[in-house]
Design a protein around this motif. Structure first.
Motif, mmCIF file in Angstrom:
data_model
loop_
_atom_site.group_PDB
_atom_site.id
_atom_site.type_symbol
_atom_site.label_atom_id
_atom_site.label_comp_id
_atom_site.label_asym_id
_atom_site.label_seq_id
_atom_site.Cartn_x
_atom_site.Cartn_y
_atom_site.Cartn_z
ATOM 1 N N MET A 82 0.827 -1.214 0.000
ATOM 2 C CA MET A 82 0.000 0.000 0.000
ATOM 3 C C MET A 82 0.861 1.265 0.000
ATOM 4 O O MET A 82 0.344 2.357 -0.164
ATOM 5 C CB MET A 82 -0.927 0.022 1.219
ATOM 6 N N ALA A 83 2.177 1.102 0.191
ATOM 7 C CA ALA A 83 3.115 2.231 0.256
ATOM 8 C C ALA A 83 2.622 3.286 1.242
ATOM 9 O O ALA A 83 2.581 4.472 0.950
ATOM 10 C CB ALA A 83 3.342 2.830 -1.130
ATOM 11 N N LEU A 84 2.269 2.830 2.442
ATOM 12 C CA LEU A 84 1.673 3.724 3.439
ATOM 13 C C LEU A 84 2.697 4.642 4.087
ATOM 14 O O LEU A 84 3.802 4.221 4.419
ATOM 15 C CB LEU A 84 0.981 2.902 4.532
ATOM 16 N N GLN A 85 2.306 5.883 4.250
ATOM 17 C CA GLN A 85 3.073 6.896 4.971
ATOM 18 C C GLN A 85 2.087 7.677 5.844
ATOM 19 O O GLN A 85 0.896 7.769 5.513
ATOM 20 C CB GLN A 85 3.744 7.867 3.991
ATOM 21 N N LEU A 86 2.572 8.213 6.948
ATOM 22 C CA LEU A 86 1.700 9.025 7.799
ATOM 23 C C LEU A 86 1.152 10.203 6.989
ATOM 24 O O LEU A 86 1.862 10.797 6.185
ATOM 25 C CB LEU A 86 2.467 9.542 9.017
ATOM 26 N N GLY A 87 -0.117 10.505 7.195
ATOM 27 C CA GLY A 87 -0.760 11.602 6.485
ATOM 28 C C GLY A 87 -1.411 11.196 5.177
ATOM 29 O O GLY A 87 -2.058 12.018 4.519
ATOM 30 N N ASP A 88 -1.258 9.947 4.765
ATOM 31 C CA ASP A 88 -1.866 9.478 3.515
ATOM 32 C C ASP A 88 -3.384 9.496 3.608
ATOM 33 O O ASP A 88 -3.966 9.298 4.673
ATOM 34 C CB ASP A 88 -1.419 8.048 3.190
ATOM 35 N N GLU A 89 -4.013 9.715 2.449
ATOM 36 C CA GLU A 89 -5.478 9.678 2.371
ATOM 37 C C GLU A 89 -5.890 8.247 1.997
ATOM 38 O O GLU A 89 -5.503 7.728 0.954
ATOM 39 C CB GLU A 89 -5.980 10.661 1.317
ATOM 40 N N LEU A 90 -6.673 7.626 2.880
ATOM 41 C CA LEU A 90 -7.074 6.230 2.716
ATOM 42 C C LEU A 90 -8.561 6.120 2.417
ATOM 43 O O LEU A 90 -9.357 6.938 2.865
ATOM 44 C CB LEU A 90 -6.788 5.448 3.997
ATOM 45 N N VAL A 91 -8.927 5.059 1.697
ATOM 46 C CA VAL A 91 -10.332 4.713 1.484
ATOM 47 C C VAL A 91 -10.636 3.554 2.427
ATOM 48 O O VAL A 91 -9.998 2.502 2.354
ATOM 49 C CB VAL A 91 -10.615 4.312 0.022
ATOM 50 N N PRO A 100 -13.950 -3.368 9.408
ATOM 51 C CA PRO A 100 -13.323 -2.252 8.679
ATOM 52 C C PRO A 100 -11.998 -2.678 8.050
ATOM 53 O O PRO A 100 -11.243 -3.446 8.638
ATOM 54 C CB PRO A 100 -13.097 -1.203 9.770
ATOM 55 N N TYR A 101 -11.752 -2.183 6.851
ATOM 56 C CA TYR A 101 -10.465 -2.458 6.202
ATOM 57 C C TYR A 101 -10.069 -1.310 5.289
ATOM 58 O O TYR A 101 -10.910 -0.509 4.869
ATOM 59 C CB TYR A 101 -10.483 -3.790 5.444
ATOM 60 N N VAL A 102 -8.769 -1.225 5.009
ATOM 61 C CA VAL A 102 -8.237 -0.193 4.130
ATOM 62 C C VAL A 102 -8.290 -0.743 2.712
ATOM 63 O O VAL A 102 -7.614 -1.709 2.392
ATOM 64 C CB VAL A 102 -6.787 0.174 4.523
#
Length: 189
Positions: A82-91, A100-102
């Motif tokens: 998902m290449a997650l970083q803090l501040g990312d906009e998630l669905v 719940p899931y990303v």
């Protein structure tokens, strides 16, 4: 949706190769509702096998009658994919309107060409401070004496043995007071 004419049931079923269920009655579900939110952190929880399970922490969203602020990220490989970083906009979605899931990281599309370095992955176990190791899709705590691994093992045993009215908080309190250290101590108390 159901076909009411019983005489057609066997004909409908005969048209399908897979016959472990009937095809004259099907459930049609609406698509899951989703909301966008911002990733504020990742909480790494230690399982009884030592796997570090990442949990996304995000700005609360109201979805399907519930306010959500956490969702499992499954494993380290999922965080990387998902290449997650803090501040990312998630669905965020709720699987079957429950879990719940990303579903998607909308911000990762804007990082094309950037080298993804996970600043979210811990180098040390958040509980016992042992150096974590990468094993398959997981980051793992290799310390079999990690307090959280022991607590999770006891909690698993309590659940699987069918014990009722034994809360996680009680197990944690007994562990903290050095009354229990493993499953065999549960027989003693």
């Amino acid at each position: 949706m159901t076909v009411d004419d019983n005489t057609l049931h066997s004909e409908i079923d005969s048209r399908w190769v897979v016959d472990h269920h009937h095809h004259y009655a099907i459930a049609i579900k609406p698509p899951s509702a989703s909301k966008t939110t911002t990733l504020t952190g990742v909480d790494w929880q230690v399982s009884r096998q030592g796997a570090l399970v990442p949990v996304a922490l995000f700005e609360p969203v109201h979805l399907g009658g519930a306010t959500l602020s956490r969702a499992s990220l499954h494993n380290y490989a999922f965080v990387e994919a998902m290449a997650l970083q803090l501040g990312d906009e998630l669905v965020i979605e709720r699987a079957n309107d429950v879990i719940p899931y990303v579903r998607e990281n909308l911000s990762s599309a804007f990082r094309e060409g950037e080298l993804f370095l996970s600043n979210l992955a811990p180098e040390r176990c958040p509980v016992c401070d042992s150096e974590v190791v990468e094993e398959g899709v997981h980051l793992k705590c290799p310390n079999s004496d990690c307090p959280e691994r022991k607590i999770q093992t006891i909690l698993y045993w309590v659940k699987e043995s069918g014990m009722e009215q034994v809360a996680e908080a009680t197990i944690r309190l007994l562990y903290d007071k050095n009354i229990i250290r493993n499953v065999s101590d549960m027989y003693r108390i």
